[in-house]
Motif scaffolding. Structure first.
Motif, PDB file in Angstrom:
ATOM      1  N   PRO A 133       0.780  -1.283   0.031  1.00  0.00           N
ATOM      2  CA  PRO A 133       0.002   0.062  -0.014  1.00  0.00           C
ATOM      3  C   PRO A 133       0.946   1.217   0.008  1.00  0.00           C
ATOM      4  N   TRP A 134       0.308   2.369  -0.546  1.00  0.00           N
ATOM      5  CA  TRP A 134       1.138   3.468  -0.678  1.00  0.00           C
ATOM      6  C   TRP A 134       1.374   4.312   0.686  1.00  0.00           C
ATOM      7  N   ILE A 135       0.797   4.013   1.733  1.00  0.00           N
ATOM      8  CA  ILE A 135       0.927   4.674   2.733  1.00  0.00           C
ATOM      9  C   ILE A 135       2.250   4.024   3.618  1.00  0.00           C
ATOM     10  N   ILE A 136       2.691   3.121   3.121  1.00  0.00           N
ATOM     11  CA  ILE A 136       4.008   2.356   3.922  1.00  0.00           C
ATOM     12  C   ILE A 136       5.168   2.866   3.151  1.00  0.00           C
ATOM     13  N   PRO A 137       6.155   3.619   3.934  1.00  0.00           N
ATOM     14  CA  PRO A 137       7.142   4.234   3.031  1.00  0.00           C
ATOM     15  C   PRO A 137       8.280   3.057   2.648  1.00  0.00           C
ATOM     16  N   LYS A 138       8.768   3.215   1.692  1.00  0.00           N
ATOM     17  CA  LYS A 138       9.837   2.257   1.017  1.00  0.00           C
ATOM     18  C   LYS A 138      10.874   1.917   2.180  1.00  0.00           C
ATOM     19  N   ALA A 139      11.243   2.901   2.962  1.00  0.00           N
ATOM     20  CA  ALA A 139      12.262   2.736   3.781  1.00  0.00           C
ATOM     21  C   ALA A 139      11.956   1.616   4.861  1.00  0.00           C
ATOM     22  N   ALA A 140      10.566   1.582   5.116  1.00  0.00           N
ATOM     23  CA  ALA A 140      10.298   0.353   5.970  1.00  0.00           C
ATOM     24  C   ALA A 140      10.353  -1.168   5.421  1.00  0.00           C
ATOM     25  N   TRP A 141      10.484  -1.121   3.974  1.00  0.00           N
ATOM     26  CA  TRP A 141      11.028  -2.525   3.450  1.00  0.00           C
ATOM     27  C   TRP A 141      12.245  -2.498   2.980  1.00  0.00           C
ATOM     28  N   THR A 142      13.176  -1.637   2.419  1.00  0.00           N
ATOM     29  CA  THR A 142      14.379  -1.438   2.272  1.00  0.00           C
ATOM     30  C   THR A 142      15.378  -2.048   3.259  1.00  0.00           C
ATOM     31  N   ARG A 143      14.906  -1.809   4.693  1.00  0.00           N
ATOM     32  CA  ARG A 143      15.736  -2.325   5.611  1.00  0.00           C
ATOM     33  C   ARG A 143      15.802  -3.763   5.410  1.00  0.00           C
ATOM     34  N   TYR A 144      14.977  -4.642   4.782  1.00  0.00           N
ATOM     35  CA  TYR A 144      14.932  -5.928   4.805  1.00  0.00           C
ATOM     36  C   TYR A 144      15.802  -6.382   3.641  1.00  0.00           C
ATOM     37  N   GLY A 145      16.435  -5.551   2.756  1.00  0.00           N
ATOM     38  CA  GLY A 145      17.244  -6.083   1.707  1.00  0.00           C
ATOM     39  C   GLY A 145      16.699  -5.887   0.443  1.00  0.00           C
ATOM     40  N   ILE A 146      15.679  -5.255   0.175  1.00  0.00           N
ATOM     41  CA  ILE A 146      15.114  -4.990  -1.306  1.00  0.00           C
ATOM     42  C   ILE A 146      15.441  -3.707  -1.774  1.00  0.00           C
ATOM     43  N   ALA A 147      15.749  -3.590  -3.078  1.00  0.00           N
ATOM     44  CA  ALA A 147      16.034  -2.396  -3.659  1.00  0.00           C
ATOM     45  C   ALA A 147      14.647  -1.504  -3.892  1.00  0.00           C
ATOM     46  N   PRO A 148      14.802  -0.419  -3.750  1.00  0.00           N
ATOM     47  CA  PRO A 148      13.664   0.807  -3.766  1.00  0.00           C
ATOM     48  C   PRO A 148      12.792   0.323  -5.010  1.00  0.00           C
ATOM     49  N   SER A 149      13.753   0.263  -6.237  1.00  0.00           N
ATOM     50  CA  SER A 149      13.154  -0.039  -7.671  1.00  0.00           C
ATOM     51  C   SER A 149      12.251  -0.929  -7.587  1.00  0.00           C
ATOM     52  N   ARG A 150      12.439  -1.951  -6.783  1.00  0.00           N
ATOM     53  CA  ARG A 150      11.677  -3.152  -6.841  1.00  0.00           C
ATOM     54  C   ARG A 150      10.406  -3.118  -6.097  1.00  0.00           C
ATOM     55  N   ILE A 151      10.030  -2.067  -5.457  1.00  0.00           N
ATOM     56  CA  ILE A 151       8.833  -1.864  -4.490  1.00  0.00           C
ATOM     57  C   ILE A 151       7.868  -1.157  -5.488  1.00  0.00           C
ATOM     58  N   ILE A 152       6.507  -1.781  -5.531  1.00  0.00           N
ATOM     59  CA  ILE A 152       5.646  -0.917  -6.462  1.00  0.00           C
ATOM     60  C   ILE A 152       4.525  -0.662  -5.531  1.00  0.00           C
ATOM     61  N   LYS A 153       3.952   0.610  -5.330  1.00  0.00           N
ATOM     62  CA  LYS A 153       3.006   0.747  -4.544  1.00  0.00           C
ATOM     63  C   LYS A 153       1.399   0.919  -5.210  1.00  0.00           C
ATOM     64  N   TYR A 154       0.439   0.545  -4.473  1.00  0.00           N
ATOM     65  CA  TYR A 154      -0.746   0.691  -4.939  1.00  0.00           C
ATOM     66  C   TYR A 154      -1.629   1.545  -4.132  1.00  0.00           C
ATOM     67  N   ARG A 155      -2.624   2.427  -4.669  1.00  0.00           N
ATOM     68  CA  ARG A 155      -3.082   3.393  -3.769  1.00  0.00           C
ATOM     69  C   ARG A 155      -4.306   2.757  -3.204  1.00  0.00           C
ATOM     70  N   ALA A 156      -4.507   1.699  -2.048  1.00  0.00           N
ATOM     71  CA  ALA A 156      -5.627   1.163  -1.703  1.00  0.00           C
ATOM     72  C   ALA A 156      -5.036   0.420  -0.275  1.00  0.00           C
ATOM     73  N   LEU A 157      -5.875  -0.110   0.431  1.00  0.00           N
ATOM     74  CA  LEU A 157      -5.698  -1.030   1.564  1.00  0.00           C
ATOM     75  C   LEU A 157      -6.136  -2.209   0.967  1.00  0.00           C
ATOM     76  N   ASP A 158      -5.658  -3.421   1.456  1.00  0.00           N
ATOM     77  CA  ASP A 158      -5.777  -4.572   0.952  1.00  0.00           C
ATOM     78  C   ASP A 158      -7.217  -5.103   0.979  1.00  0.00           C
ATOM     79  N   PRO A 159      -8.049  -4.897   1.768  1.00  0.00           N
ATOM     80  CA  PRO A 159      -9.347  -5.211   1.602  1.00  0.00           C
ATOM     81  C   PRO A 159     -10.183  -4.717   0.683  1.00  0.00           C
ATOM     82  N   ALA A 160      -9.932  -3.592   0.123  1.00  0.00           N
ATOM     83  CA  ALA A 160     -10.240  -3.131  -1.257  1.00  0.00           C
ATOM     84  C   ALA A 160     -10.214  -3.912  -2.391  1.00  0.00           C
ATOM     85  N   ALA A 161      -9.641  -5.121  -2.431  1.00  0.00           N
ATOM     86  CA  ALA A 161      -9.386  -5.996  -3.474  1.00  0.00           C
ATOM     87  C   ALA A 161     -10.675  -6.919  -3.431  1.00  0.00           C
TER      88      ALA A 161
END
Length: 350
Positions: A133-161
């Motif tokens: 989701p778009w509200i989660i900063p990429k920095a919350a994920w890059t600390r786990y070892g993934i490059a920012p370029s491999r993170i794709i955000k969607y403007r929704a919360l998951d239950p919207a699916a």
């Protein structure tokens, strides 16, 4: 292209049921695997979804989780060899991501829970792409070892699916013997076996006990685990409806007056349906919950008295209608994350 989707939780049943349909419309051949876990198996049946049942849930101990995960990896590898997927999608399944990586198959992670550190550390570095989701900063994920370029955000919360195209089924009320003339309060117990809140929880049950004394409500308690079912049945007897089997929770929430929730997904789902939520989540506030608190959809409580005070306010006449109007606008502004992910995968892997 053959896609294998691994399903571990009730939330993932709904999310990936929606995603698989979107992928199939784009010509993908979709297969599903799931683990033996009461709510998962029962909800797949309610949704009419078929899946290979591979392995089991590891329970409440770290050693139990490790044993179950190791066993499941070996079983899942056999399924991989049989199905030969070109792509693997999961909500950060440790087993699916590891087998996919080991066999050279791209793993796509969908995840809104960077607070689940153990799972993220095991899966995010092995993932070709992360959808979040778009509200989660990429920095919350890059600390786990993934490059920012491999993170794709969607403007929704998951239950919207699943909520973007959701139609509530009133039969759930008849099946449960609930009266539409009296307020319905749903209590969802904590996910006390999850690695990130092991040994925490208990507040939802305490609030339910006190709510019985204070309000004229129909109490519906939704446990997660068999031991929770057995315990709350002894505590509440016939004073509350304790759900032993999985039901269409989205429809139940739609008709509820309030949710007192100890977890994440059902709190979010209720909020997007316009149901007032009191969150008793025992961990630190997550990015998604903080967003919904700031929007006014969720009230946080850290003790029974605080929760009851929130309930008293939220059960006032007209409150739910106000929440429903705000939720409709919020949900309408979101994309369908299943549609978004299917479209991106179709473009990237076509």
């Amino acid at each position: 292209m053959r896609v294998l989707i691994d399903i571990l939780t009730p939330k993932q049943c709904r999310f990936f049921s929606a995603l698989s349909k979107k992928l199939e419309r784009r010509g993908f051949e979709v297969f599903k695997t799931a683990r033996r876990f009461r709510e998962v198996v029962e909800l797949l049946g309610i949704l009419g979804e078929e899946a290979y049942i591979v392995g089991r849930y590891g329970g409440a101990t770290l050693e139990g989780k490790l044993d179950a995960s190791l066993e499941r990896m070996l079983e899942l590898k056999k399924v991989f060899h049989r199905l030969k997927p070109d792509l693997v999608v999961s909500f950060s399944s440790p087993e699916a991501s590891r087998i996919a990586f080991g066999l050279g198959t791209p793993h796509i992670a969908v995840n809104d829970s960077p607070h689940s550190e153990a799972v993220a550390r095991l899966t995010i570095p092995l993932s070709r792409i992360l959808f979040t989701p778009w509200i989660i900063p990429k920095a919350a994920w890059t600390r786990y070892g993934i490059a920012p370029s491999r993170i794709i955000k969607y403007r929704a919360l998951d239950p919207a699916a699943w909520l973007k195209e959701f139609k509530p089924d009133p039969r759930v009320l008849t099946e449960l013997g609930l009266d539409t003339g009296r307020p319905i309060a749903v209590f969802r117990l904590e996910e006390s076996h999850a690695s990130y809140i092991l040994g925490m929880g208990g507040l939802v049950e305490e609030v339910a006990k006190k709510a019985l004394e204070r309000f004229d409500l129909q109490l519906v308690i939704m446990p997660r685990y068999d031991e929770q079912v057995n315990r709350v049945e002894k505590v509440f007897g016939d004073k509350a409806l304790v759900l032993r089997k999985t039901v269409d929770a989205a429809s139940l929430l739609y008709f509820a007056s309030i949710l007192v929730g100890g977890g994440g997904t059902m709190n979010i789902e209720a909020a997007l349906l316009g149901v007032p939520v009191v969150s008793c989540y025992p961990g630190q506030t997550t990015y998604v919950e903080r967003y919904l608190v700031e929007k006014g959809f969720i009230r946080r409580a850290s003790n029974p008295d605080e929760a009851l005070a929130h309930m008293e306010k939220l059960l006032e006449p007209g409150e739910k209608a106000r929440f429903e109007n705000a939720a409709k606008k919020t949900l309408r502004a979101m994309v369908n994350p299943a549609e978004f992910i299917a479209e991106k995968l179709g473009t990237i892997f076509s």
